[in-house]
Design a protein around this motif. Structure first.
Motif, PDB file in Angstrom:
ATOM      1  N   ARG A 125       0.629  -1.063   0.009  1.00  0.00           N
ATOM      2  CA  ARG A 125       0.045  -0.058  -0.013  1.00  0.00           C
ATOM      3  C   ARG A 125       0.850   1.085  -0.016  1.00  0.00           C
ATOM      4  O   ARG A 125       1.846   1.376   0.742  1.00  0.00           O
ATOM      5  CB  ARG A 125      -1.067  -0.042   1.256  1.00  0.00           C
ATOM      6  N   ILE A 126       0.689   2.119  -0.820  1.00  0.00           N
ATOM      7  CA  ILE A 126       1.330   3.321  -0.996  1.00  0.00           C
ATOM      8  C   ILE A 126       0.372   4.458  -0.351  1.00  0.00           C
ATOM      9  O   ILE A 126      -0.722   4.616  -1.018  1.00  0.00           O
ATOM     10  CB  ILE A 126       1.790   3.837  -2.704  1.00  0.00           C
ATOM     11  N   PRO A 127       0.761   5.109   0.598  1.00  0.00           N
ATOM     12  CA  PRO A 127       0.066   6.234   1.176  1.00  0.00           C
ATOM     13  C   PRO A 127      -0.638   7.136   0.158  1.00  0.00           C
ATOM     14  O   PRO A 127       0.197   7.462  -0.498  1.00  0.00           O
ATOM     15  CB  PRO A 127       0.874   6.609   2.257  1.00  0.00           C
ATOM     16  N   GLU A 128      -1.858   7.521   0.451  1.00  0.00           N
ATOM     17  CA  GLU A 128      -2.599   8.559  -0.574  1.00  0.00           C
ATOM     18  C   GLU A 128      -2.623   8.025  -1.948  1.00  0.00           C
ATOM     19  O   GLU A 128      -2.488   9.101  -2.835  1.00  0.00           O
ATOM     20  CB  GLU A 128      -1.890   9.903  -0.085  1.00  0.00           C
ATOM     21  N   SER A 129      -2.924   6.831  -2.229  1.00  0.00           N
ATOM     22  CA  SER A 129      -2.974   6.374  -3.466  1.00  0.00           C
ATOM     23  C   SER A 129      -4.172   5.647  -3.769  1.00  0.00           C
ATOM     24  O   SER A 129      -5.028   5.295  -2.905  1.00  0.00           O
ATOM     25  CB  SER A 129      -1.807   5.265  -3.949  1.00  0.00           C
TER      26      SER A 129
END
Length: 689
Positions: A125-129
């Motif tokens: 999980r890439i934050p704010e994606s």
């Protein structure tokens, strides 16, 4: 770069071993070429490695069950990760109010089932994606996996395939030994699906039909349904989750007969609001209020119960939102308990109701459609809602949104100096409406209903932007009653007389006393104690004691009385206006409700019925519940906190099947005025008029 612009594409090959709690994943990720260094979040212990692509992966830090890695790409674009390990977290209890708790998990892979989301860290999980994905899952024979989007399951081979190429807030992976049911309709492009843990064709058919009906209704109201399916998936614990294109409901929840008309349309509608248009949480979660309004409330209104629905929402705010705990809708993110639900869900719904009254039905619906069309699969906030409604109405709504979205609190109304007089043309009624809350005045459009001696009713709207607003209305015949907002069209604090005592007065209190009957048979006494302890868990302000330990009922807090044998039952029933407790010849109490539905008396049999009553004693709520069936107490303990809006109830049998429910009737409130016969005005007055 905005989150809505940051799209990560995943091709995930997953193998799950529920018995051991293990997951193995190979994920080919396509990343935007705009940067070469990324932060990745994964579950601890998964030991990720790069198996394709020129890149390095460095552990940065751990926090709880998650680990942050730094991915550095030599050539921006694609990279393939391989990782695996164990994910199994126990269910955690979240206490919401007295008697109400829910279960939640960071994620688990277990023999009972699989529940994984972004918070589980099962995919990078890439934050704010946002995410788009193709997902192939291998499972033991007999198992199926469910995710959002379009796909197929083959439990005979233990294979499932799902994909969703539209930007998603998250990727969900649910698995179990499911029995699948499918149905299509010419009115809806999407397929209705049901996944049950035990075969039940009749139950599945009810949900399939309801799914297609709601999908058609909301597609016509708002715009096209954005996914290939909507599925009801049975969870392995009690839950009420709404994911893109499916809902995850608990085994008891899905078998409650009213869920098809309440919670289920709410979860379907979230595919437009929250999963079709994402929430910009930095400016407040508008989705729950709008979904509550267009599902739970809207369906009540269509059934002719709109007044009841609006009063229930105002009463929940009154019962659960304590001083110092209120906050504006811009600060609501998600429900943590009954108090936050009363703000985010119920105040939010009432604000949309007032906006609908302000703009009119047709313009309001056009605004919904515009907002959906402009923001589909992107994050949006209240500013985007305002923009859509301003565009279709041609009006400046900044004052409305500032007052109701950005401010906390609720207006309190008072009615005074009302007088009537006759005129040459008929009659006039005048008076003053005051906003008595300590906060500054709110902008209000207050319905004033005047009942005339001719049998007609006149409805006028008084616009109030000040601490005091005068009105002076001309009438054709003599007024016999004037009421401010009798149908609860305005978000406000309920006035004296508008608040019938209900169970939420007790379940919403932070402190109180539960009294167990010492004279009850051992099986009942121990059952009552278990019920009381289950309610009190997580709520230290509530105390449990035996009835004999208290000489008189306290006057400083709510009280629950349990049992026919409770020594304080006579004090509870004395001079009650809505019910009567009378002994039979054998001294077994007999209960009669004198305020039952349709004005008819309802007599309950103590041998078979489990009644629940409320009343006010010395201005504090007191409730009584009793049964002669010890086996009914676990079901009563579980069910009663969900009946908070009712004043009286009755249940039957060990499964505690509800057989009667209602609210005590309310008399005239402090917002009602009944004039004396109008005095004849002077000729000078008539000439002036």
């Amino acid at each position: 770069m905005l989150a809505s612009e940051l799209l990560i594409r995943h091709h995930l090959e997953v193998r799950l071993d529920p018995e051991q709690g293990l997951i193995e994943v190979r994920d080919r990720m396509r990343l935007p070429a705009s940067k070469s260094q990324w932060s990745l979040i994964l579950h601890t212990g998964l030991d990720p490695k790069i198996i394709d692509g020129e890149a390095t992966l460095t552990r940065v830090s751990g926090f709880g069950h998650l680990v942050e890695y730094r991915l550095s790409l030599k050539t921006p674009g694609a990279v393939t990760l391989a990782y695996g390990g164990r994910i199994r977290h126990d269910l955690e209890r979240i206490d919401e109010s007295l008697g109400r708790a829910r279960q939640w998990s960071h994620g688990t892979i277990a023999p009972d089932g699989v529940f994984l989301d972004g918070n589980s860290g099962w995919y990078p999980r890439i934050p704010e994606s946002h995410q788009a994905f193709v997902l192939d899952v291998r499972l033991p024979e007999g198992w199926s996996a469910i995710a959002q989007g379009a796909g197929t399951t083959d439990p005979a081979k233990g294979r499932s395939h799902w994909s969703e190429l539209q930007p998603q807030d998250d990727i969900y992976l649910i698995a179990g030994r499911f029995h699948a049911y499918h149905k299509r309709s010419d009115n809806v492009q999407a397929e209705a699906q049901v996944y049950l843990r035990e075969p039940d064709a009749a139950l599945a058919e009810r949900y399939l039909d309801a799914t297609l009906e709601y999908l058609a209704f909301y597609s016509d109201l708002i715009g096209p349904y954005p996914f290939a399916k909507f599925a009801l998936v049975e969870n392995f614990w009690e839950s009420g989750y709404g994911m893109p294109s499916f809902t995850l409901l608990g085994p008891q929840v899905i078998r409650l007969p009213f869920i098809l008309q309440t919670s289920y349309p709410h979860e379907i509608l979230h595919n437009w609001w929250g999963n079709g248009v994402y929430v910009d949480y930095g400016s407040g979660n508008w989705s729950e209020g709008l979904t509550n309004y267009l599902a739970d409330y809207w369906l009540m209104e269509r059934a002719g119960r709109g007044v009841e629905g609006r009063r229930d929402m105002l009463k929940s705010f009154a019962d659960y939102v304590r001083q110092g705990r209120d906050f504006p809708l811009t600060e609501f993110v998600q429900r943590h308990g009954a108090d936050t639900q009363a703000i985010g869900y119920n105040k939010g719904a009432m604000v949309f109701h007032m906006l609908r009254r302000e703009l009119g039905d047709e313009t309001f619906i056009q605004g919904l459609r515009r907002f959906y069309a402009d923001n589909r699969f992107r994050a949006a906030g209240y500013a985007d809602l305002r923009l859509a409604f301003e565009h279709v109405s041609g009006r400046d709504l900044s004052a409305f949104f500032a007052a109701w979205i950005e401010r906390a609190g609720a207006p309190s109304l008072a009615l005074d100096t009302v007088e009537t007089k006759s005129t040459a043309e008929g009659y006039r009624i005048s008076g003053r409406i005051r906003q008595t809350q300590p906060e500054p005045p709110f902008p209000l459009a207050i319905p004033v209903v005047i009942d005339l001696d001719s049998g007609e009713s006149v409805v006028e709207t008084v616009i109030s932007h000040a601490r005091e607003t005068r009105f002076d209305l001309a009438l054709r015949s003599a007024p016999v009653r004037l009421r401010l907002d009798p149908d609860f069209e305005v978000f406000r604090a309920l006035a004296a007389g508008e608040l019938p005592v209900t169970l939420s007065n007790l379940f919403g209190s932070e402190q109180g006393l539960i009294l167990i009957p010492a004279a009850a048979p051992e099986a009942l006494q121990s059952g009552y104690r278990r019920l009381a302890e289950s309610w009190r868990a997580g709520h230290p302000g509530w105390q449990i004691d035996e009835d004999q330990a208290v000489e008189r009922l306290p006057t400083d807090r709510p009280v629950w009385l349990l049992g026919w044998e409770n020594r304080h039952l006579a004090a509870f029933a004395r001079d009650a206006a809505d019910f009567a407790l009378t002994p039979d010849d054998d001294q077994a109490p007999r209960l009669t409700l004198t305020s039952a539905p349709n004005g008819m008396n309802a007599t309950l049999d103590p041998a078979t019925d489990s009644p629940v009553l409320t009343r006010r004693l010395e201005d504090r709520p007191v409730a009584w519940m009793a049964t002669h069936t010890p086996d009914a107490l676990p079901a009563l303990a579980r069910k009663l906190p969900h009946y908070g809006k009712y004043s009286y109830l009755s249940f039957s049998g060990p499964e505690a099947t509800n057989s009667l429910k209602g609210q005590w009737p309310a008399g005239d409130s402090s917002l009602t005025y009944r004039p004396s016969p109008p005095a004849q005005s002077s000729n000078e007055d008539q000439a002036t008029d």
